[in-house]
Design a protein around this motif. Structure first.
Motif, short mmCIF file in Angstrom:
data_model
loop_
_atom_site.label_atom_id
_atom_site.label_comp_id
_atom_site.label_asym_id
_atom_site.label_seq_id
_atom_site.Cartn_x
_atom_site.Cartn_y
_atom_site.Cartn_z
N ASP A 113 0.82 -1.22 0.00
CA ASP A 113 0.00 0.00 0.00
C ASP A 113 0.85 1.27 0.00
O ASP A 113 0.33 2.38 -0.12
CB ASP A 113 -0.91 0.04 1.24
N PHE A 114 2.17 1.14 0.17
CA PHE A 114 3.03 2.31 0.31
C PHE A 114 3.86 2.55 -0.95
O PHE A 114 4.39 1.62 -1.54
CB PHE A 114 3.98 2.13 1.51
N ALA A 115 3.91 3.81 -1.33
CA ALA A 115 4.82 4.19 -2.42
C ALA A 115 6.25 4.20 -1.92
O ALA A 115 7.20 3.88 -2.65
CB ALA A 115 4.44 5.57 -2.97
N PHE A 116 6.41 4.62 -0.66
CA PHE A 116 7.76 4.72 -0.08
C PHE A 116 7.73 4.30 1.38
O PHE A 116 6.71 4.40 2.06
CB PHE A 116 8.26 6.18 -0.12
N CYS A 117 8.91 3.87 1.86
CA CYS A 117 9.08 3.67 3.28
C CYS A 117 10.47 4.17 3.67
O CYS A 117 11.39 4.22 2.84
CB CYS A 117 8.93 2.20 3.65
N GLY A 157 -1.20 11.55 -3.47
CA GLY A 157 -1.80 10.24 -3.26
C GLY A 157 -0.82 9.19 -2.74
O GLY A 157 -1.22 8.17 -2.21
N ASP A 158 0.48 9.46 -2.90
CA ASP A 158 1.49 8.51 -2.40
C ASP A 158 1.37 8.35 -0.89
O ASP A 158 1.24 9.33 -0.16
CB ASP A 158 2.91 9.01 -2.72
N ARG A 159 1.45 7.08 -0.45
CA ARG A 159 1.43 6.81 0.98
C ARG A 159 2.86 6.45 1.42
O ARG A 159 3.57 5.75 0.70
CB ARG A 159 0.45 5.69 1.29
N ILE A 160 3.28 7.00 2.56
CA ILE A 160 4.66 6.81 3.03
C ILE A 160 4.64 6.25 4.45
O ILE A 160 3.91 6.76 5.31
CB ILE A 160 5.41 8.17 3.06
N LEU A 161 5.46 5.22 4.68
CA LEU A 161 5.65 4.68 6.03
C LEU A 161 6.98 5.20 6.57
O LEU A 161 8.02 5.05 5.92
CB LEU A 161 5.67 3.15 6.01
N HIS A 162 6.94 5.80 7.75
CA HIS A 162 8.16 6.36 8.37
C HIS A 162 8.30 5.75 9.76
O HIS A 162 7.40 5.87 10.59
CB HIS A 162 8.01 7.89 8.46
N VAL A 163 9.44 5.06 10.00
CA VAL A 163 9.69 4.46 11.32
C VAL A 163 11.09 4.86 11.78
O VAL A 163 12.09 4.61 11.09
CB VAL A 163 9.58 2.92 11.28
N SER A 164 11.14 5.48 12.93
CA SER A 164 12.44 5.90 13.48
C SER A 164 12.93 4.84 14.46
O SER A 164 12.26 3.85 14.72
CB SER A 164 12.29 7.24 14.19
N TYR A 165 14.12 5.06 14.99
CA TYR A 165 14.59 4.23 16.09
C TYR A 165 15.53 5.05 16.97
O TYR A 165 16.40 5.77 16.46
CB TYR A 165 15.35 2.99 15.59
N GLY A 166 15.32 4.95 18.26
CA GLY A 166 16.24 5.60 19.18
C GLY A 166 16.67 4.58 20.21
O GLY A 166 15.84 3.84 20.76
N SER A 167 17.98 4.51 20.46
CA SER A 167 18.48 3.55 21.44
C SER A 167 17.93 3.88 22.80
O SER A 167 17.72 5.04 23.15
CB SER A 167 20.00 3.59 21.46
N GLY A 168 17.72 2.81 23.52
CA GLY A 168 17.28 3.03 24.89
C GLY A 168 16.02 2.39 25.39
O GLY A 168 15.89 2.23 26.57
N SER A 169 15.07 2.00 24.49
CA SER A 169 14.96 2.05 23.04
C SER A 169 13.51 2.26 22.61
O SER A 169 12.61 1.85 23.34
CB SER A 169 15.39 0.71 22.41
#
Lengths: 352, 386, 129
Positions: A228-232, A287-299
């Motif tokens: 479903d995502f154009a980008f991640c 219309g593009d759907r984008i998934l964005h997932v970050s990460y921070g230690s600690g966590s």
């Protein structure tokens, strides 16, 4: 109207150091690092560049795309693990430079590499709650790795700024999600100059567990699947981890390559996945759907699902695009110049 | 206004790094020399020009300190400051006090003790003559500001590195004949161009040095001078003083020193003479480009023609417009607060015929130009044989 | 104590705020209390544009103590669109490639630090446009 991004901007220094140059000094194998980390070179802040200066330039670019004045911003959050002051906010400096003061909420965020996306999430929340009209969330770092440590090959500098609002939205935020535990994979104690990390423990039980947990969680919550995502875009401590996690989750290279900046940029910590997102927004279609997932230690990991609106095309050209800056003019430093730039040389105090 | 004469001049035997002498020692030595030269037994007042004794030595309140150590406790004494034009301003202030009829015998001197601090601190102290908030804040130095003037002059008029260097070569050659000069050594254009870069295009040999030194003159009414002085009285015929923005960026043309042009115009008008009547000039060559820009602002050469005139030797000791026969700030040294005063010392000696090997034959009238900052202030005096 | 002084200058340093004379229209940076052109004392605050060109410059090889680690650095006079001139370092370009007339834009940077424990001093530098 759903709250979302109304303007974005990124910035990074023009200075670079190559993996070969660092490896040469420490007697390490450049090829092994390049292959193992999928990183060629990293950005280096000049002595006149810190998380605040990177934030201001990124935020000014975001203002241009948003088409609003600094005074319209009702909240300013800078997420970083390299705030220039231990006590005194970065956000006040940024807000003053933008003209957002005095009617503006402000505090700094710190959560290793996740501080920027937390700032973005809080900015979205304030806008959604109707507390402010526009709110600014910034991820910025001039990150440090101990000399000779594996981190030194990637720890770099950059920032991305996001103005959230409900008017003139270019990417609606359809869903947010967060996945967080207490995990001791990476830390820096007070008064210590360089961070410590737990070697291979930073991988499976830390990065992969949280990023995967967050990505699957937000897709489950929203009823979406990778197709479903154009980008991640995922946090990029190196070039390998985000590519691996993307493949594991079932994403194809054309979905994650646009946002993967680490091979040429290094790990900009709090700026990492927000900068990757900026490179995606630079080219995304309505219309593009984008998934964005970050990460921070600690966590922990913050997840966002954005859907671009028609307005995105109008604003993409209003400020420099992230990959144009990344691949634009670069100045390569020797290791000696690099350690001078980073203040790693013990100098005489003045008056000596 | 009464006519005013110079009846005594004095300076330290030699300028330079005076490690054994303090700020007060240096000033008192020069002032005593002037008092002895004048043959007077008291002063009615005193002006001390000093730019930055507070930063250089941690000492302010110089007027009282110096009058006391000069053995003149209780006289009215005043410190004046106009950056590197402080010495010239002290002379002008003393002139006004005598000319007005308020007092008769006034000492005007200048002093700077610059070597008690490190090079970095000296650079900072000198930098306070620029706009601290809008030039110094950005890393400006004095060589840097004059380098920007030089760069603009080169771009606009085709002035070359060699033309700049020739100013230093000429002034060092002159300084060879001046026993008080800090640097009594001949240099070549090639040496200047090969010397270390300070602020492109200015090399270290384009810059005046860091110097300890003082100079003083004694003024009195011309009528009195004719009665009490055993020496040839020298009249202060013209005085001009002007200011400009201290920010170089705020001047419409960075190559043009308007304060010097205005001060010169006023001095010439007051003296009732023109440039062809002047036999020699002492000008503020804190950097080689400064001398070039100054001789244009004084109207000695057309705009943009100073480099060419210097290369042709017109400003040499033997040229038709001798400039800085003393060696200038370049060779003689530049204790910033003292420079304006020593120019008057040098020209008085020339007009008395006491300048030894560097004497300009039949010198009757001379002009001194002293400048503060990058041209934010300027003082011009025209002296003549009375 | 530099902090009061520093805080006072923030509008000029961070936002390039200047004063425009309401009578003759001349723009002054830093702001003034009386217009040197027409003597008016009424001004409105305006923000300077960030684009301009280099009027003249130098490359400083010997800097003041606070800037000693940054030499050689280019420092110049920049004329902004509209004619206001100010002094700024010219960075993100090898100093030897700076030239008179070069188009630049002002970017927010750190100027220096008041020692290791003091305040951090920010402002603008010029970068190639």
């Amino acid at each position: 109207m759903m709250a979302g991004i109304v303007g974005w901007g990124a910035h990074m220094p023009r200075y670079r150091v190559k993996v070969e140059e660092i490896a040469r000094v420490w007697g390490a194998s450049a090829e092994a690092y390049k292959k193992g980390l999928d990183v060629q070179e990293k950005s280096v802040p000049a002595p006149d560049t810190d998380s605040v200066t990177l934030s201001v330039t990124a935020a000014r670019r975001a203002l241009k795309r948003a088409g609003i004045r600094g005074a319209d911003i009702g909240a300013c959050y800078v997420g970083s693990e390299s705030h220039p002051y231990a006590v005194k906010p970065s956000g006040t400096i940024v807000a003053e430079a933008l003209g957002a003061t005095p009617e503006c909420r402000c505090a700094d965020f710190e959560f290793a590499c996740k501080a920027g996306t937390e700032g973005m999430a809080v900015a979205l929340g304030l806008v959604d709650a109707g507390m402010v009209r526009y709110a600014l969330g910034i991820g910025a770092d001039t990150s440090q790795g101990a000399p000779g440590d594996a981190l030194e090959y990637t720890a770099s500098a950059g920032a991305a700024a996001y103005i959230m609002g409900k008017e003139g939205v270019v990417a609606e935020c359809e869903h947010t999600y967060s996945y967080m535990t207490d995990t001791a994979d990476f830390w820096r104690r007070e008064h210590q100059y360089y961070p410590q990390h737990a070697g291979r423990f930073t991988g499976e039980p830390a990065y992969f567990k949280h990023v995967t947990g967050c990505a699957t969680g937000i897709m489950k919550k929203s009823g979406t699947k990778p197709a479903d995502f154009a980008f991640c875009v995922f946090h990029q401590p190196n070039g390998k981890f985000p590519a691996t996690v993307a493949k594991q989750l079932g994403f194809k290279p054309e979905q994650w390559k646009q946002g993967l900046l680490c091979p040429l940029l290094g790990n900009t910590y709090s700026g990492s996945s927000p900068m990757g997102l900026s490179a995606i927004l630079d080219v995304a279609e309505p219309g593009d759907r984008i998934l964005h997932v970050s990460y921070g230690s600690g966590s922990g990991s913050d997840g966002f699902i954005y859907r671009c609106t028609d307005r995105i095309r109008e604003v993409q050209g209003l400020a420099p695009k992230t990959r144009d800056i990344l691949e634009g003019e670069r100045f390569y430093l020797s290791y000696g110049e690099y350690v001078k730039f980073r203040g790693k040389i013990i100098m005489n105090e003045r008056g000596a | 206004m009464r006519d005013v004469a110079i009846i005594g001049v004095g300076a330290n035997p030699r300028w330079g790094e005076l490690w054994g002498q303090s700020l007060r020692d240096i000033f008192v030595e020069a002032a005593l020399a002037a008092i002895d030269d004048a043959g007077v037994d008291h002063l009615d007042g005193m002006y001390v020009g000093c730019m930055s004794s507070g930063i250089f030595t941690g000492q302010e309140h110089l007027a009282s300190l110096m009058s006391d150590y000069l053995g003149q406790k209780h006289i009215p004494a005043t410190r004046v400051e106009s950056a590197c034009a402080s010495g010239g301003l002290a002379v002008k202030s003393a002139f006004l006090e005598v000319a007005s009829g308020y007092r008769d015998i006034i000492l005007a001197g200048g002093v700077e003790k610059m070597t008690d601090v490190s090079g970095g601190e000296a650079t900072f102290a000198l930098g306070t003559a620029a706009d601290g908030e809008y030039e110094g804040y950005h890393g400006a130095t004095f060589p840097g500001l004059y380098a920007m003037i030089a760069k603009a002059h080169m771009a606009r008029y085709g002035t070359t590195h060699e033309m700049l260097a020739q100013v230093a070569v000429k002034n060092h050659a002159n300084g060879m004949l001046n026993p008080m000069a800090q640097y009594r050594s001949e240099i070549t254009v090639q040496q200047v161009l090969n010397s270390v870069m300070i602020a492109e295009p200015l090399h270290i040999l384009d810059c005046s040095p860091i110097t300890d030194g003082a100079a003083a003159v004694i003024l009195c009414p011309l009528d009195m001078a004719k009665k009490i002085s055993k020496k040839q009285p020298v009249k202060i015929a013209g005085v001009g003083h002007a200011t400009d923005t201290i920010q170089l960026a705020q001047r419409p043309d960075p190559t043009w020193l308007e304060s010097t042009a205005l001060a010169a115009e006023a001095a010439f008008k007051m003296a009732g003479v023109s440039r062809k009547d002047i036999d020699l000039y002492e000008v503020h060559d804190c950097f080689t480009i400064a001398e070039l820009a100054v001789i244009e602002a004084l109207g000695l050469v057309d705009k943009g023609k100073s480099g060419e005139a210097t290369l042709k030797g017109r400003t040499a000791r033997t040229g038709d417009i001798p400039v800085n026969v003393s060696g200038g700030l370049k060779s003689k040294g530049h204790p910033v607060g003292a420079t304006g005063a020593v120019q008057i010392v040098e020209l008085t000696r020339q007009l008395r015929g006491e300048a030894g090997e560097r004497q300009i034959a039949k010198a009757r009238r001379a002009l001194a130009q002293n400048m503060g900052g990058s041209g934010g202030s300027a003082v011009v005096h025209i002296l003549e044989v009375a | 104590m530099p902090s009061a002084n520093y805080t006072r200058e923030i509008p000029q340093r961070y936002r390039l705020e200047a004063s425009r004379c309401v009578k003759c229209g001349q723009v002054h940076y830093p702001p003034r209390l009386i217009c040197p052109g027409c003597r008016s004392r009424q001004f409105e605050t305006v923000a300077l544009p960030s684009g301009g060109k280099v009027v003249t410059y130098t490359i400083i090889s010997v800097g003041p103590s606070d800037f000693a680690a940054e030499v050689p650095y280019a420092l110049g006079i920049v004329e902004l669109e509209g004619g206001v001139r100010l002094m700024a370092q010219i960075v993100d370009v090898p100093p030897e490639k700076v030239s008179i007339g070069m188009p630049v834009t002002l970017e927010f940077r750190k100027l220096y630090e008041e020692g290791k424990a003091g305040i951090i001093c920010y402002g603008h530098k010029a970068v190639p446009a």
